[in-house]
Design a protein around this motif. Structure first.
Motif, PDB file in Angstrom:
ATOM      1  N   SER A  56       3.233  -8.964  -6.199  1.00  0.00           N
ATOM      2  CA  SER A  56       4.200  -9.760  -5.431  1.00  0.00           C
ATOM      3  C   SER A  56       5.632  -9.401  -5.830  1.00  0.00           C
ATOM      4  O   SER A  56       6.524  -9.350  -4.981  1.00  0.00           O
ATOM      5  CB  SER A  56       3.948 -11.246  -5.659  1.00  0.00           C
ATOM      6  N   LEU A  57       5.849  -9.134  -7.118  1.00  0.00           N
ATOM      7  CA  LEU A  57       7.177  -8.726  -7.578  1.00  0.00           C
ATOM      8  C   LEU A  57       7.541  -7.360  -7.008  1.00  0.00           C
ATOM      9  O   LEU A  57       8.665  -7.143  -6.542  1.00  0.00           O
ATOM     10  CB  LEU A  57       7.230  -8.685  -9.105  1.00  0.00           C
ATOM     11  N   LEU A  58       6.577  -6.437  -7.003  1.00  0.00           N
ATOM     12  CA  LEU A  58       6.839  -5.106  -6.463  1.00  0.00           C
ATOM     13  C   LEU A  58       7.208  -5.173  -4.984  1.00  0.00           C
ATOM     14  O   LEU A  58       8.136  -4.506  -4.537  1.00  0.00           O
ATOM     15  CB  LEU A  58       5.617  -4.207  -6.671  1.00  0.00           C
ATOM     16  N   LYS A  59       6.490  -6.008  -4.226  1.00  0.00           N
ATOM     17  CA  LYS A  59       6.786  -6.144  -2.799  1.00  0.00           C
ATOM     18  C   LYS A  59       8.172  -6.740  -2.581  1.00  0.00           C
ATOM     19  O   LYS A  59       8.917  -6.312  -1.710  1.00  0.00           O
ATOM     20  CB  LYS A  59       5.726  -7.011  -2.120  1.00  0.00           C
ATOM     21  N   ARG A  60       8.516  -7.735  -3.411  1.00  0.00           N
ATOM     22  CA  ARG A  60       9.825  -8.371  -3.297  1.00  0.00           C
ATOM     23  C   ARG A  60      10.949  -7.373  -3.629  1.00  0.00           C
ATOM     24  O   ARG A  60      11.982  -7.350  -2.964  1.00  0.00           O
ATOM     25  CB  ARG A  60       9.889  -9.569  -4.240  1.00  0.00           C
ATOM     26  N   LEU A  61      10.723  -6.534  -4.634  1.00  0.00           N
ATOM     27  CA  LEU A  61      11.733  -5.542  -5.015  1.00  0.00           C
ATOM     28  C   LEU A  61      11.871  -4.452  -3.949  1.00  0.00           C
ATOM     29  O   LEU A  61      12.962  -3.935  -3.716  1.00  0.00           O
ATOM     30  CB  LEU A  61      11.377  -4.911  -6.363  1.00  0.00           C
ATOM     31  N   LYS A  62      10.759  -4.125  -3.314  1.00  0.00           N
ATOM     32  CA  LYS A  62      10.812  -3.101  -2.270  1.00  0.00           C
ATOM     33  C   LYS A  62      11.626  -3.582  -1.068  1.00  0.00           C
ATOM     34  O   LYS A  62      12.361  -2.812  -0.463  1.00  0.00           O
ATOM     35  CB  LYS A  62       9.395  -2.726  -1.825  1.00  0.00           C
ATOM     36  N   GLU A  63      11.509  -4.841  -0.737  1.00  0.00           N
ATOM     37  CA  GLU A  63      12.218  -5.409   0.410  1.00  0.00           C
ATOM     38  C   GLU A  63      13.702  -5.672   0.126  1.00  0.00           C
ATOM     39  O   GLU A  63      14.496  -5.795   1.050  1.00  0.00           O
ATOM     40  CB  GLU A  63      11.556  -6.719   0.843  1.00  0.00           C
ATOM     41  N   ALA A  64      14.082  -5.739  -1.141  1.00  0.00           N
ATOM     42  CA  ALA A  64      15.464  -6.076  -1.512  1.00  0.00           C
ATOM     43  C   ALA A  64      16.422  -4.943  -1.140  1.00  0.00           C
ATOM     44  O   ALA A  64      16.041  -3.780  -1.076  1.00  0.00           O
ATOM     45  CB  ALA A  64      15.542  -6.351  -3.007  1.00  0.00           C
ATOM     46  N   LYS A  65      17.681  -5.321  -0.903  1.00  0.00           N
ATOM     47  CA  LYS A  65      18.707  -4.335  -0.567  1.00  0.00           C
ATOM     48  C   LYS A  65      19.241  -3.678  -1.825  1.00  0.00           C
ATOM     49  O   LYS A  65      19.200  -4.267  -2.922  1.00  0.00           O
ATOM     50  CB  LYS A  65      19.858  -5.008   0.181  1.00  0.00           C
ATOM     51  N   LEU A  66      19.757  -2.459  -1.668  1.00  0.00           N
ATOM     52  CA  LEU A  66      20.355  -1.741  -2.790  1.00  0.00           C
ATOM     53  C   LEU A  66      21.532  -2.522  -3.365  1.00  0.00           C
ATOM     54  O   LEU A  66      22.270  -3.192  -2.634  1.00  0.00           O
ATOM     55  CB  LEU A  66      20.839  -0.361  -2.355  1.00  0.00           C
ATOM     56  N   ASN A  67      21.716  -2.413  -4.665  1.00  0.00           N
ATOM     57  CA  ASN A  67      22.801  -3.037  -5.420  1.00  0.00           C
ATOM     58  C   ASN A  67      22.742  -4.566  -5.422  1.00  0.00           C
ATOM     59  O   ASN A  67      23.691  -5.200  -5.856  1.00  0.00           O
ATOM     60  CB  ASN A  67      24.178  -2.566  -4.941  1.00  0.00           C
ATOM     61  N   LEU A  82      16.808   4.537  -7.731  1.00  0.00           N
ATOM     62  CA  LEU A  82      15.716   5.015  -8.576  1.00  0.00           C
ATOM     63  C   LEU A  82      14.660   3.928  -8.765  1.00  0.00           C
ATOM     64  O   LEU A  82      13.453   4.203  -8.723  1.00  0.00           O
ATOM     65  CB  LEU A  82      16.254   5.470  -9.934  1.00  0.00           C
ATOM     66  N   LEU A  83      15.092   2.696  -8.942  1.00  0.00           N
ATOM     67  CA  LEU A  83      14.149   1.586  -9.087  1.00  0.00           C
ATOM     68  C   LEU A  83      13.320   1.435  -7.817  1.00  0.00           C
ATOM     69  O   LEU A  83      12.104   1.227  -7.876  1.00  0.00           O
ATOM     70  CB  LEU A  83      14.886   0.281  -9.412  1.00  0.00           C
ATOM     71  N   LYS A  84      13.956   1.541  -6.661  1.00  0.00           N
ATOM     72  CA  LYS A  84      13.226   1.427  -5.387  1.00  0.00           C
ATOM     73  C   LYS A  84      12.193   2.536  -5.256  1.00  0.00           C
ATOM     74  O   LYS A  84      11.079   2.309  -4.777  1.00  0.00           O
ATOM     75  CB  LYS A  84      14.198   1.437  -4.209  1.00  0.00           C
ATOM     76  N   LYS A  85      12.536   3.751  -5.701  1.00  0.00           N
ATOM     77  CA  LYS A  85      11.583   4.859  -5.642  1.00  0.00           C
ATOM     78  C   LYS A  85      10.389   4.594  -6.553  1.00  0.00           C
ATOM     79  O   LYS A  85       9.241   4.846  -6.183  1.00  0.00           O
ATOM     80  CB  LYS A  85      12.260   6.165  -6.066  1.00  0.00           C
ATOM     81  N   ARG A  86      10.672   4.085  -7.755  1.00  0.00           N
ATOM     82  CA  ARG A  86       9.588   3.805  -8.693  1.00  0.00           C
ATOM     83  C   ARG A  86       8.697   2.673  -8.191  1.00  0.00           C
ATOM     84  O   ARG A  86       7.473   2.723  -8.332  1.00  0.00           O
ATOM     85  CB  ARG A  86      10.164   3.459 -10.061  1.00  0.00           C
ATOM     86  N   VAL A  87       9.297   1.651  -7.593  1.00  0.00           N
ATOM     87  CA  VAL A  87       8.527   0.536  -7.040  1.00  0.00           C
ATOM     88  C   VAL A  87       7.659   1.020  -5.885  1.00  0.00           C
ATOM     89  O   VAL A  87       6.472   0.672  -5.795  1.00  0.00           O
ATOM     90  CB  VAL A  87       9.476  -0.603  -6.586  1.00  0.00           C
ATOM     91  N   ASN A  88       8.219   1.837  -5.015  1.00  0.00           N
ATOM     92  CA  ASN A  88       7.469   2.374  -3.879  1.00  0.00           C
ATOM     93  C   ASN A  88       6.286   3.204  -4.373  1.00  0.00           C
ATOM     94  O   ASN A  88       5.175   3.102  -3.848  1.00  0.00           O
ATOM     95  CB  ASN A  88       8.394   3.206  -2.996  1.00  0.00           C
TER      96      ASN A  88
END
Length: 95
Positions: A56-67, A82-88
């Protein structure tokens, strides 16, 4: 003065250096995980490597906007590219 290849080093009293050989790589070149850093996502999220990261945290981070900044259990997590790439990658790999 002496002429020819390598005379400069010899003329100054320096021994010529043999070319360094790279040690053979321990990882296979076919391995898709050879370039991954173990625990990089956990460290960036502030979660111990031994614990699983909630999907659920990974999905929430993926949907979040940069910065933007997300909060998880009192920890503030800044969303970077980079965090978005790692989460994806983590979400795809978990399937």
């Amino acid at each position: 003065m002496p002429e020819g290849k390598g005379t400069y080093g010899k003329q100054r009293g320096r021994p010529s250096k043999p070319a360094k050989k790279k040690p053979p790589s321990k990882k296979k070149k076919d391995d898709p995980f050879a370039n991954l850093k173990e625990g990089a996502l956990s460290r960036s999220l502030g979660i111990p490597i031994e614990k699983d990261i909630p999907k659920s945290l990974l999905k929430r981070l993926k949907e979040a906007k940069l910065n933007s900044v997300q909060e998880y259990k009192g920890k503030k997590i800044k969303i970077t590219a980079l965090l978005k790439k790692r989460v994806n990658w983590a979400l795809n790999f978990a399937k």
